[in-house]
Design a protein around this motif. Sequence first.
Motif, PDB file in Angstrom:
ATOM      1  N   ARG A  82       4.133   3.771   6.546  1.00 27.47           N
ATOM      2  CA  ARG A  82       3.516   2.778   5.528  1.00 27.47           C
ATOM      3  C   ARG A  82       4.496   1.931   5.041  1.00 27.47           C
ATOM      4  NH1 ARG A  82      -1.534   6.079   2.881  1.00 27.47           N
ATOM      5  NH2 ARG A  82      -1.801   7.572   4.408  1.00 27.47           N
ATOM      6  N   GLN A  90       3.057   7.134  -1.667  1.00 27.99           N
ATOM      7  CA  GLN A  90       3.142   7.698  -0.468  1.00 27.99           C
ATOM      8  C   GLN A  90       4.162   8.827  -0.278  1.00 27.99           C
ATOM      9  OE1 GLN A  90       0.151   7.086   0.882  1.00 27.99           O
ATOM     10  NE2 GLN A  90      -0.266   5.515  -0.453  1.00 27.99           N
ATOM     11  N   ARG A 118       5.651  -0.634   7.677  1.00 26.14           N
ATOM     12  CA  ARG A 118       4.612  -1.688   7.889  1.00 26.14           C
ATOM     13  C   ARG A 118       4.489  -2.686   6.810  1.00 26.14           C
ATOM     14  NH1 ARG A 118       0.243   1.679   7.358  1.00 26.14           N
ATOM     15  NH2 ARG A 118      -0.136   1.768   9.698  1.00 26.14           N
TER      16      ARG A 118
END
Length: 535
Positions: A363, A354, A366
């Motif tokens: 992200r 990413q 998370r």
Amino acid sequence: APARLPPLETIALSRLALGPTPAELDALRSGPGPARARVAAWLESQLHPETISDADCERRLAAGEFETLGKSLKSLWQDHFVAANALRDKAAAAQKQFDAIVSTAARAAAPKPAPFDEGRLRLQPVREVEQAAWLRAVFSRRQLHEVLVDFWHDHFNVFAWDFQIAPTFVAFDRDVIRRRALGNFRELLGATARSPAMLFYLDNALSQSANPNENYARELFELHALGAENYLGTKDRSEVPGYAAGTPTGYVDGDVYEAARALTGWRVADGRGVDSTGEFLYYEPWHDRFQKIVLGRSLRELQPPMKDGDDVLDFLAEHPGTARYICRRLCRRLVEDEPSSALVAAAAKVFHEQRRASDQLRRVVRAIASSEEFRTAWGRKMRRPFEVAVAMLRATGAQFQPSEAFLGAQARAGQRLFQWRTPDGYPDDHERWGGTSPTLERWRTANLLLAGAWPGTRVEARAQTPAKARTPRQVARWWCARVLGRPASRATTEGIALFLAQGRNPGSPLSEAMLQERLAPAVALALMSPEFQLS
């Protein structure tokens, strides 16, 4: 580690927040569905702080009447750097004129120049950032954002109390760190590279083609991106596996020297031959325009403005070693001092895949916070002085103002914000904070808090204690569960109960006078407990 894990809600609010408040813990526990689903929903909300109403914290910030937090970078520079210089020069001229008076009578008649407190004007922005950081840490509902802001301030550490850095530090905190804490790493890296705070701190503001300064380039590789774990020493670059193909396994000194050349001319508009605005300036006359080779990739001569430096930042942000290093540090902050290689690899995979996403860091966080290791590796992190003080304030429902007396106590505890002088940031491991002196200081923090020793800061312990809690054991159990977000160990609870009993039966009710006298130090003991120091 404890024999039994705390509830998942407590783990989340201890790791992804700066300690649970009773209200936040109750709200998280009382939602629908199983604990894992409730925590996942809470995490998703925290990963989007812009969606969380934070009216109470904003009201407290407004009440602080901060003068600098909304100023633009240019205004900060003019009001707190240029103006301070002008007043300093004016005061120096007045002093020189006074000193030139030879006659005793004339000297006695002449007005003595007023002392000029240069530090007050220059340091006002960093003082206000520090005070606002404490208010946000204690009262903001956007807790994960505050945890990550603290993390990135350490990762991209600058000593903010320097006279060149302090005037514009508001912009570094607000526009660089806070704005990008959950965004894209390459954008964050680039913003720090262009920040006057970083340019001054690591001397890139002085770096010229005739005399490149490698300080910033060195820390860019060693601390900001690839990390020392990917440093391969002084060997020739041709000996680095993958170098010829532009995919080296690590970096060597030659890469640092070439990167320093690529970043020449990245400076501040500080009035030295240019306008004095305090803003980032690419100054072509100082740039080394010739060919360079960094991490096995060639930067051709005469590239467009800033492309040399931006290419270096691109190479670093995309290197798999950077993904591993950044994720190892994030896992260390959010999970444990020595995170497993599997957790680091899983987070690094997200980071690398990413790397061009605008929410890349969201992200990654998370992925870490949703891992099994996050849920089970309890008791392997020691709260640092900042974290333990905030957790104490939040757990006890304290009225709080970050007075100078309070902030001075944090300096004695070893972690006054933005005062770590070396570029590696405050340490983040048990070894640094688990010794005798740091432990003594956190005990002092607990005692001073419950004693009401700091102006504007107070804990109403008696008013919070339920009327039905009358015996030492009842009071000890209630307050331990209150500050820990879970029951304490039997040894901790019984020790506090015995203190409250003062030789009496710990199962017998205490008089009101006894509670008034003993409750505050008993709560302090709960905050000193081993369970409170760990997460």
